[in-house]
Design an enzyme around this catalytic site. Structure first.
Site, PDB file in Angstrom:
ATOM      1  N   LYS A  42      -8.901  -0.204   5.825  1.00  0.00           N
ATOM      2  CA  LYS A  42      -8.292  -0.943   4.792  1.00  0.00           C
ATOM      3  C   LYS A  42      -9.334  -0.969   3.763  1.00  0.00           C
ATOM      4  CE  LYS A  42      -6.279  -5.198   5.436  1.00  0.00           C
ATOM      5  NZ  LYS A  42      -6.800  -6.090   4.439  1.00  0.00           N
ATOM      6  N   SER A  43     -10.585  -1.662   4.186  1.00  0.00           N
ATOM      7  CA  SER A  43     -11.589  -2.217   3.138  1.00  0.00           C
ATOM      8  C   SER A  43     -12.171  -1.143   2.582  1.00  0.00           C
ATOM      9  CB  SER A  43     -12.837  -2.712   3.817  1.00  0.00           C
ATOM     10  OG  SER A  43     -12.243  -4.200   4.528  1.00  0.00           O
ATOM     11  N   GLY A  82      -5.965 -10.171  -0.303  1.00  0.00           N
ATOM     12  CA  GLY A  82      -7.118 -10.806  -0.756  1.00  0.00           C
ATOM     13  C   GLY A  82      -8.001 -10.202  -1.391  1.00  0.00           C
ATOM     14  N   SER A  85     -19.113 -13.717   2.985  1.00  0.00           N
ATOM     15  CA  SER A  85     -17.868 -13.172   2.543  1.00  0.00           C
ATOM     16  C   SER A  85     -18.120 -11.929   1.913  1.00  0.00           C
ATOM     17  CB  SER A  85     -17.103 -13.979   1.723  1.00  0.00           C
ATOM     18  OG  SER A  85     -15.874 -13.472   0.997  1.00  0.00           O
ATOM     19  N   GLN A 109     -15.695 -10.338   0.581  1.00  0.00           N
ATOM     20  CA  GLN A 109     -15.079 -10.202  -0.774  1.00  0.00           C
ATOM     21  C   GLN A 109     -15.568 -10.874  -2.084  1.00  0.00           C
ATOM     22  OE1 GLN A 109     -11.097 -11.804   0.343  1.00  0.00           O
ATOM     23  NE2 GLN A 109     -10.597  -9.938   1.460  1.00  0.00           N
ATOM     24  N   ASP A 149     -11.626 -10.521  11.283  1.00  0.00           N
ATOM     25  CA  ASP A 149     -10.485 -10.194  11.465  1.00  0.00           C
ATOM     26  C   ASP A 149      -9.789  -9.792  12.881  1.00  0.00           C
ATOM     27  OD1 ASP A 149     -10.323 -10.531   8.706  1.00  0.00           O
ATOM     28  OD2 ASP A 149     -10.432  -8.369   8.323  1.00  0.00           O
ATOM     29  N   LYS A 166      -7.294 -17.268   5.741  1.00  0.00           N
ATOM     30  CA  LYS A 166      -6.921 -15.863   5.846  1.00  0.00           C
ATOM     31  C   LYS A 166      -5.544 -15.663   5.635  1.00  0.00           C
ATOM     32  CE  LYS A 166     -10.934 -14.238   6.847  1.00  0.00           C
ATOM     33  NZ  LYS A 166     -11.646 -13.337   5.682  1.00  0.00           N
ATOM     34  N   ARG A 216      -5.336 -19.016  10.771  1.00  0.00           N
ATOM     35  CA  ARG A 216      -5.266 -18.210  11.907  1.00  0.00           C
ATOM     36  C   ARG A 216      -5.880 -19.128  12.983  1.00  0.00           C
ATOM     37  NH1 ARG A 216      -6.977 -12.373   9.718  1.00  0.00           N
ATOM     38  NH2 ARG A 216      -5.080 -11.679   8.987  1.00  0.00           N
ATOM     39  N   ARG A 257      -2.047  -9.463  11.177  1.00  0.00           N
ATOM     40  CA  ARG A 257      -2.932  -9.627  12.475  1.00  0.00           C
ATOM     41  C   ARG A 257      -2.290 -10.497  13.558  1.00  0.00           C
ATOM     42  NH1 ARG A 257      -6.324  -6.022  10.959  1.00  0.00           N
ATOM     43  NH2 ARG A 257      -7.075  -6.113   8.934  1.00  0.00           N
TER      44      ARG A 257
HETATM   45  C1  S3P Z   1     -12.555  -7.858   3.354  1.00  0.00           C
HETATM   46  C2  S3P Z   1     -13.316  -8.945   3.839  1.00  0.00           C
HETATM   47  C3  S3P Z   1     -12.899  -9.986   4.874  1.00  0.00           C
HETATM   48  C4  S3P Z   1     -11.736  -9.650   5.751  1.00  0.00           C
HETATM   49  C5  S3P Z   1     -10.668  -9.123   5.121  1.00  0.00           C
HETATM   50  C6  S3P Z   1     -11.036  -7.683   4.089  1.00  0.00           C
HETATM   51  C7  S3P Z   1     -12.946  -6.780   2.568  1.00  0.00           C
HETATM   52  O1  S3P Z   1     -12.697 -11.007   4.048  1.00  0.00           O
HETATM   53  O2  S3P Z   1     -11.246 -10.876   6.438  1.00  0.00           O
HETATM   54  O3  S3P Z   1      -9.581  -8.553   5.467  1.00  0.00           O
HETATM   55  O4  S3P Z   1     -12.512  -5.851   2.378  1.00  0.00           O
HETATM   56  O5  S3P Z   1     -13.905  -7.203   1.853  1.00  0.00           O
HETATM   57  P1  S3P Z   1     -14.079 -12.096   3.737  1.00  0.00           P
HETATM   58  O6  S3P Z   1     -15.038 -11.152   3.079  1.00  0.00           O
HETATM   59  O7  S3P Z   1     -13.416 -13.046   2.678  1.00  0.00           O
HETATM   60  O8  S3P Z   1     -14.361 -12.487   5.070  1.00  0.00           O
END
Ligand code: S3P
Length: 432
Positions: A22-23, A94, A167, A169, A320, A347, A351, A393
């Protein structure tokens, strides 16, 4: 609302193909869109979250063609996105919201992002603060530091940002904005989070460096870019999705499963280390490497697991997977302690709460804490009505729990698995 009933399994056998990461799928659409030329993405995850990303870029004028087994992104270059004529719908995602905010901060048009109820309650100050420090003007329309976000771009300046959270993200939002800044931009995080953005940016021609520090913190740095160049991307299977099948193979007696094409990037592979610490029987086969990302097939055989402690720098590498690890811990012998994982609270659901509530409903002994939980393993679990709260999840973790519980386990709102794993239940049934 759809529900899914899960019954005890007598053993899982066979092979399972894991959908794309996914990422990496999100990032391949994003970088492909702002690159020059065409990006071809094989094994793209057509889950709801990545479709949200795809649709946002389509609304900004990017042509994205879906073929049966690959995707073509006709990039517009760094400055070629066009102003969308409506609010960009980020759905439940997110990653879409935060990474896209970084890209939008560097554009020439304002834009509004909004998602579903869960998304619009997740914290966005973590990206608003650094992006606004760089010169963007991002406002939370409801003044609660959550989406909907109105993003007014500005002239961006390079900054050094000391992130309070590990993080990917947050890191990625800043690095993507840094492409548009007038000088270098860097982010230091307390522990290394997934590094897909850094790896992919390098492949697309950006100048990015990563440094690990002796205290476990990590810095990523990006130079302003003049252009990115379209690439061929082979997305590995998502280790976060593979984790459900690895756990199922370990927990259901008389099982032997080959989980194929699993991404093994070390910044994501904490789950495999925890399995090892719990005494799992796993063999890595057919290891390969592509675009900086490792992958392997994983042969899993059922066996007895033992409790462990999970804390510190490993947490971002398995954040995750903690819901499915908690399920494994409930079946393991002894106590499992999860610490340093307060990020679980922000999340798709909180969770810590949703895992503890559902484990208790199945008869497990679990104590939620401020930054994790303590699970006393070794009890036989009983089937229960599982509230997924629309968190993919949670739905998948408790579907696996149901395979070794007594009686029927009912997963409420089970359709939410489509966020990251369309076809999850069919893949599980095929192994039974
Ligand atoms: C992700 C980073 C993670 C993860 C999310 C996907 C990403 O979040 O939990 O499902 O693709 O960068 P955080 O970076 O905020 O921990």
């Amino acid at each position: 609302m759809s529900v899914k009933s899960i019954y005890p399994s007598k053993g899982l056998k066979g092979e399972v193909n894991i959908p794309g990461d996914k990422s990496i799928s999100h990032r391949s659409i994003m970088l492909g869109s702002i690159a020059q030329g065409t990006t071809e993405i094989t094994h793209f995850l057509k889950g709801a979250d990545c479709v949200s990303t795809m649709n946002c870029f389509r609304k900004m004028g990017v042509e994205i063609v879906e073929k049966s087994d690959y995707i073509l992104v006709h990039g517009k270059g760094l400055w070629g996105l066009t102003s969308p004529d409506e609010v960009l719908d980020v759905g439940n995602s997110g990653t879409t919201t935060r990474l896209l905010s970084g890209i939008l901060s560097g554009q020439k048009f304002p834009c509004t992002l909004s998602g579903d109820e869960s998304l619009n309650s997740r914290p966005m100050a973590r990206i608003m603060t650094p992006l606004n420090n760089m010169g963007a003007d991002i406002k939370s329309l409801n003044h609660n530091n959550c989406a909907p976000l109105c993003i007014n771009p500005g002239t961006l300046h390079g900054i050094h940002y000391q992130s309070p959270v590990a993080s990917a993200q947050v890191k990625s939002a800043i690095l993507l904005a840094g492409l548009y800044a007038d000088s270098e931009t860097s982010v230091t995080e307390p522990a290394l989070s997934r590094n897909h953005t850094e790896l992919m940016l390098q492949n697309f021609g950006a100048y990015v460096t990563s440094t690990m520090h002796s205290d476990g913190s990590a810095t990523a740095q990006v130079e302003p870019a003049s252009e990115l160049y379209g690439q061929q991307i082979f997305v590995p299977g998502d280790i976060s999705s593979a984790a459900y099948f690895i756990a199922a193979g370990l927990l259901v007696p008389h099982s032997e499963i080959l989980v194929k094409n699993v991404g093994t990037n070390f910044t994501r592979a904490g789950f495999l280390k925890v399995c090892e610490a719990m005494g799992a029987s796993m063999t890595m086969l057919n290891k390969s490497f592509e675009g900086g990302e490792g992958r392997a097939d994983i042969l899993v055989k059922s066996g007895t697991l033992k409790g462990t402690t999970i804390e510190g720098d490993i947490i971002p590498t398995l954040i995750d997977e903690l819901p499915i690890i908690a399920v494994m811990a409930a079946y393991a012998e002894g106590t499992t302690v999860i610490k340093d994982a307060a990020e679980l609270k922000v999340k798709e659901t909180n969770r810590i709460d949703t895992v503890a509530e559902n484990l208790k409903a199945m008869g497990a002994f679990v104590t939620p804490t401020e930054d994790g939980m303590v699970i006393e393993g070794g009890t036989s679990l009983k089937g229960a009505h599982i509230k997924s709260y629309l968190d993919h999840r949670i739905a998948m973790s408790f579907a696996v729990a149901g395979l070794t519980a007594s009686g029927e386990t009912v997963i409420e709102d089970s359709q939410c698995v489509d966020v990251s794993f369309p076809g999850f239940f069919a893949s599980l049934e095929k192994l039974s």
